[in-house]
Design an enzyme around this catalytic site. Sequence first.
Site, short mmCIF file in Angstrom:
data_model
loop_
_atom_site.label_atom_id
_atom_site.label_comp_id
_atom_site.label_asym_id
_atom_site.label_seq_id
_atom_site.Cartn_x
_atom_site.Cartn_y
_atom_site.Cartn_z
N HIS A 46 1.09 -1.25 0.03
CA HIS A 46 0.01 0.01 0.08
C HIS A 46 0.94 1.19 0.10
CE1 HIS A 46 -0.12 2.33 3.99
NE2 HIS A 46 0.56 1.07 4.48
N HIS A 155 -2.06 1.06 17.32
CA HIS A 155 -0.87 0.06 17.91
C HIS A 155 -1.35 -0.32 19.13
CE1 HIS A 155 2.54 1.87 15.06
NE2 HIS A 155 1.33 1.18 14.47
N TYR A 162 -0.33 9.46 16.41
CA TYR A 162 -1.01 8.85 15.19
C TYR A 162 -2.55 9.52 15.24
CZ TYR A 162 2.50 5.18 14.08
OH TYR A 162 3.57 4.64 13.69
#
Length: 313
Positions: A46, A155, A162
């Site tokens: 990706h 995570h 993030y």
Amino acid sequence: LDLAASYNKTTIQADKDQYAALFVILTKHLMDQGFQAGSAMGTLHHSGYSMRDFYFAMYLMEAPLRQSGLKLPVQQAMEWLAGTGEVKTAPLTKGIDVDAFNTYAIARLSSILMMENGPEKVRYMKAFTRWVENGYAYVEGTTGTFKIDGTMFHHRNNYPAYAVGGLNGAVETVYLLQGTDFKISTEGHLHLKNALLALRSYTNLMTWPLSLSGRHPDGKGRLNPEHYGLLALAGTPDGTKPYDKELAEAYLRLIQKKTYRSLKLEQEGFTPEKSPNGNWTYNYSCLNVHRRKDWMVSAMGHSRYLWGSETYR
């Protein structure tokens, strides 16, 4: 993207023609090198982070691409590289990875909007809304993204570094689809708003504590005030008011200098909120936050479910 922005900003026709010509040449080269529908370029899994600007650029250059006969192959490349076809399958579990908001949400939306108008485009847009709407759902356990206490997981832990990236796509999607038949639901919009309000309570002013910094314990992790400003301009989650008061006032406190959005919100009568005061417990994160005036003390634990730190070998 720089070429696309320059093309759209300039009023000088000669410059516009030059930017368009350069953009078309570059696009042809990219496609020749494998960035086209059906190509895996040997090892492509990706292309998230490195390709984020590709989709915006192509959408902004729809007119030159159409004139050069590239619109259809470019639209197909966008759809392929963003994995947009995934949205056609109904989600089986709640939630999506925060990186999907960061790298795929607007990319997939752009690839659909590049299609010619017609029933297939409408069906695709409805499928996109179903897919992204599922991403705003509250999820139990440690999978991503949104938790009922307002934290955002990646995570398998509350991970603001993030979350800030994911909020780009999450906020922009709500803003772009407001007032359309494809708008995000009241519930999804509210979950996003709650996450932003929570984030600003465990950051001071914009910086979060080292205990929430994962593998970036450098004291530089910061929220993005523009998320608050943009979502404030998207209206209230129930759609009854054109501006969201809580988010507008949070935005005006967080910004360091005047912006177009801040001037607009001030004209509507909004003023900066006071610094959050009180005590917050974020059970999903083993996190407690205590605030008075402009200072903050936080304590974060770990458990058999939540790691104490994240490191690479």
